[in-house]
Scaffold this motif. Structure first.
Motif, PDB file in Angstrom:
ATOM      1  N   ALA A   1       0.826  -1.205   0.000  1.00  0.00           N
ATOM      2  CA  ALA A   1       0.000   0.000   0.000  1.00  0.00           C
ATOM      3  C   ALA A   1       0.861   1.256   0.000  1.00  0.00           C
ATOM      4  N   ASP A   2       1.935   1.253   0.780  1.00  0.00           N
ATOM      5  CA  ASP A   2       2.842   2.407   0.802  1.00  0.00           C
ATOM      6  C   ASP A   2       3.447   2.651  -0.576  1.00  0.00           C
ATOM      7  N   ASN A   3       3.812   1.577  -1.266  1.00  0.00           N
ATOM      8  CA  ASN A   3       4.408   1.713  -2.591  1.00  0.00           C
ATOM      9  C   ASN A   3       3.445   2.327  -3.594  1.00  0.00           C
ATOM     10  N   ILE A   4       2.206   1.877  -3.571  1.00  0.00           N
ATOM     11  CA  ILE A   4       1.267   2.398  -4.557  1.00  0.00           C
ATOM     12  C   ILE A   4       0.855   3.829  -4.213  1.00  0.00           C
ATOM     13  N   LYS A   5       0.803   4.143  -2.918  1.00  0.00           N
ATOM     14  CA  LYS A   5       0.530   5.534  -2.531  1.00  0.00           C
ATOM     15  C   LYS A   5       1.669   6.456  -2.972  1.00  0.00           C
ATOM     16  N   ALA A   6       2.908   5.963  -2.893  1.00  0.00           N
ATOM     17  CA  ALA A   6       4.062   6.756  -3.323  1.00  0.00           C
ATOM     18  C   ALA A   6       4.002   7.045  -4.818  1.00  0.00           C
ATOM     19  N   ASP A   7       3.287   6.217  -5.564  1.00  0.00           N
ATOM     20  CA  ASP A   7       3.117   6.434  -7.001  1.00  0.00           C
ATOM     21  C   ASP A   7       1.953   7.359  -7.314  1.00  0.00           C
ATOM     22  N   GLY A   8       1.332   7.926  -6.274  1.00  0.00           N
ATOM     23  CA  GLY A   8       0.246   8.885  -6.481  1.00  0.00           C
ATOM     24  C   GLY A   8      -1.138   8.292  -6.508  1.00  0.00           C
ATOM     25  N   VAL A   9      -1.279   7.025  -6.102  1.00  0.00           N
ATOM     26  CA  VAL A   9      -2.582   6.368  -6.079  1.00  0.00           C
ATOM     27  C   VAL A   9      -3.163   6.458  -4.676  1.00  0.00           C
TER      28      VAL A   9
ATOM     29  N   ASN B   1      -8.154  -6.656  10.359  1.00  0.00           N
ATOM     30  CA  ASN B   1      -7.273  -5.993  11.314  1.00  0.00           C
ATOM     31  C   ASN B   1      -7.365  -4.477  11.161  1.00  0.00           C
ATOM     32  N   ALA B   2      -7.863  -3.796  12.188  1.00  0.00           N
ATOM     33  CA  ALA B   2      -8.110  -2.359  12.097  1.00  0.00           C
ATOM     34  C   ALA B   2      -6.822  -1.573  11.898  1.00  0.00           C
ATOM     35  N   TYR B   3      -5.758  -1.952  12.611  1.00  0.00           N
ATOM     36  CA  TYR B   3      -4.491  -1.232  12.475  1.00  0.00           C
ATOM     37  C   TYR B   3      -3.956  -1.348  11.049  1.00  0.00           C
ATOM     38  N   THR B   4      -3.983  -2.550  10.506  1.00  0.00           N
ATOM     39  CA  THR B   4      -3.486  -2.761   9.147  1.00  0.00           C
ATOM     40  C   THR B   4      -4.296  -1.961   8.142  1.00  0.00           C
ATOM     41  N   MET B   5      -5.599  -2.008   8.263  1.00  0.00           N
ATOM     42  CA  MET B   5      -6.460  -1.315   7.298  1.00  0.00           C
ATOM     43  C   MET B   5      -6.282   0.196   7.392  1.00  0.00           C
ATOM     44  N   ASP B   6      -6.187   0.727   8.616  1.00  0.00           N
ATOM     45  CA  ASP B   6      -5.979   2.167   8.791  1.00  0.00           C
ATOM     46  C   ASP B   6      -4.621   2.595   8.243  1.00  0.00           C
ATOM     47  N   THR B   7      -3.600   1.755   8.453  1.00  0.00           N
ATOM     48  CA  THR B   7      -2.258   2.105   8.009  1.00  0.00           C
ATOM     49  C   THR B   7      -2.126   2.013   6.497  1.00  0.00           C
ATOM     50  N   MET B   8      -2.798   1.074   5.887  1.00  0.00           N
ATOM     51  CA  MET B   8      -2.774   0.966   4.432  1.00  0.00           C
ATOM     52  C   MET B   8      -3.475   2.145   3.761  1.00  0.00           C
TER      53      MET B   8
ATOM     54  N   PRO C   1      -6.792  11.357   5.455  1.00  0.00           N
ATOM     55  CA  PRO C   1      -6.918  10.851   6.826  1.00  0.00           C
ATOM     56  C   PRO C   1      -7.679   9.529   6.847  1.00  0.00           C
ATOM     57  N   PRO C   2      -7.371   8.627   7.783  1.00  0.00           N
ATOM     58  CA  PRO C   2      -8.071   7.346   7.833  1.00  0.00           C
ATOM     59  C   PRO C   2      -9.563   7.490   8.123  1.00  0.00           C
ATOM     60  N   THR C   3      -9.977   8.585   8.723  1.00  0.00           N
ATOM     61  CA  THR C   3     -11.405   8.791   8.961  1.00  0.00           C
ATOM     62  C   THR C   3     -12.181   8.871   7.644  1.00  0.00           C
ATOM     63  N   THR C   4     -11.506   9.250   6.575  1.00  0.00           N
ATOM     64  CA  THR C   4     -12.128   9.294   5.253  1.00  0.00           C
ATOM     65  C   THR C   4     -11.835   8.041   4.455  1.00  0.00           C
ATOM     66  N   TYR C   5     -10.592   7.576   4.498  1.00  0.00           N
ATOM     67  CA  TYR C   5     -10.137   6.546   3.570  1.00  0.00           C
ATOM     68  C   TYR C   5     -10.124   5.134   4.152  1.00  0.00           C
ATOM     69  N   SER C   6     -10.380   4.958   5.436  1.00  0.00           N
ATOM     70  CA  SER C   6     -10.499   3.626   6.027  1.00  0.00           C
ATOM     71  C   SER C   6     -11.928   3.459   6.540  1.00  0.00           C
ATOM     72  N   ARG C   7     -12.680   2.591   5.893  1.00  0.00           N
ATOM     73  CA  ARG C   7     -14.090   2.422   6.211  1.00  0.00           C
ATOM     74  C   ARG C   7     -14.330   1.017   6.760  1.00  0.00           C
ATOM     75  N   LYS C   8     -15.370   0.858   7.568  1.00  0.00           N
ATOM     76  CA  LYS C   8     -15.639  -0.411   8.229  1.00  0.00           C
ATOM     77  C   LYS C   8     -17.095  -0.800   8.059  1.00  0.00           C
ATOM     78  N   ALA C   9     -17.326  -2.078   7.804  1.00  0.00           N
ATOM     79  CA  ALA C   9     -18.675  -2.632   7.715  1.00  0.00           C
ATOM     80  C   ALA C   9     -18.698  -3.932   8.506  1.00  0.00           C
TER      81      ALA C   9
END
Length: 256
Positions: free
Chosen positions: A175-183, A194-201, A205-213
């Motif tokens: 995830a870090d690699n693809i974010k570094a490419d502008g994605v 795993n909440a930590y993994t999903m938030d870190t990926m 901000p994770p409040t926008t980009y990490s969602r839970k169902a």
């Protein structure tokens, strides 16, 4: 008709239309209840391992509803495009064998819906999960069908942790690699992921980009709730972020 302002949205190099600024913000006429027409390239990276077998139909319905929320237009070069990658794994599977392209980036809604409705069910032997394999495979879609004017985005949907090929650390690294490419990366947790993994990926901000169902019903609701948020973030620049990659710049209105 209201006058319009041409602006460059946060993080983008392309120009988009929005409405008049109000108290320091620039927002569009389009309402959140409408479909998204933003020039986005979205790849859905979807868990298809054995653990989602009992929720396969619900995930299929989510994918269909998500596609319906985009205004795909096969005649327009500026139309949104959506592609789908699935991932799973088996004990002896390689990374390349643990993810596959269900459908490449396309603006043809009918073909995409056909691919969704006919996608294979999880196989009983493929009970392992390789999130990073799915993320790495999504990069191939962007390289096969590049489009500089589009905002690239992936949405990772899973119900668990990466259980092979490096574990969650490898998922975060991918995830870090693809974010570094502008994605931009959106994570969508189903159940006990795993909440930590999903938030870190996820992108910030994770409040926008990490969602839970927690349930399939909540996942189906996310198909309606998620797209307006992503469309607003990418197209309409209704708010400024302190870490905005590129500033929003207003230009004079174009004469009617």
């Amino acid at each position: 008709m209201r006058g319009k302002v041409l602006l460059l949205a946060c993080g983008l190099s392309r120009a988009v239309w929005a409405g008049n600024p109000v108290t320091g913000e620039i927002c569009a006429d389009r309402r959140a209840t409408e479909t998204c027409a933003a020039t986005q390239d979205v790849v859905l990276v979807v868990d298809n391992s054995g653990s989602v077998s009992d929720r396969f139909d619900g995930i299929t319905e989510f994918l269909s509803r998500f596609v319906d929320r985009y205004e795909l237009d096969a005649t327009s070069v500026l139309s949104p495009r959506i592609g789908i990658v699935t991932f799973d794994s088996a004990f002896d599977s390689s990374k390349s064998d643990s993810a596959r392209v269900l459908f490449p980036l396309t603006n043809n809604a009918a073909k995409l819906q056909w691919a969704i409705s006919t996608r294979p069910r999880p196989h009983h032997s493929r009970v392992w999960t390789c999130i990073s394999c799915g993320i790495d495979k999504s990069t191939e879609l962007f390289s096969w069908f590049p489009r500089d004017e589009a905002m690239p985005l992936i949405i990772v949907l899973t119900d668990g942790e990466q259980s092979v090929h490096g574990g969650d650390e490898e998922a975060i690294y991918a995830a870090d690699n693809i974010k570094a490419d502008g994605v931009d990366v959106v994570t969508l947790s189903l159940g006990q992921a795993n909440a930590y993994t999903m938030d870190t990926m996820a992108s910030l901000p994770p409040t926008t980009y990490s969602r839970k169902a927690e349930t399939v019903d909540e996942l189906l609701g996310a198909a309606y709730d998620l797209v307006p948020i992503l469309c607003t973030e990418s197209l309409y620049a209704c708010r400024m972020m302190s870490d905005c990659r590129d500033p929003v710049q207003a230009r004079p209105p174009v004469p009617p």
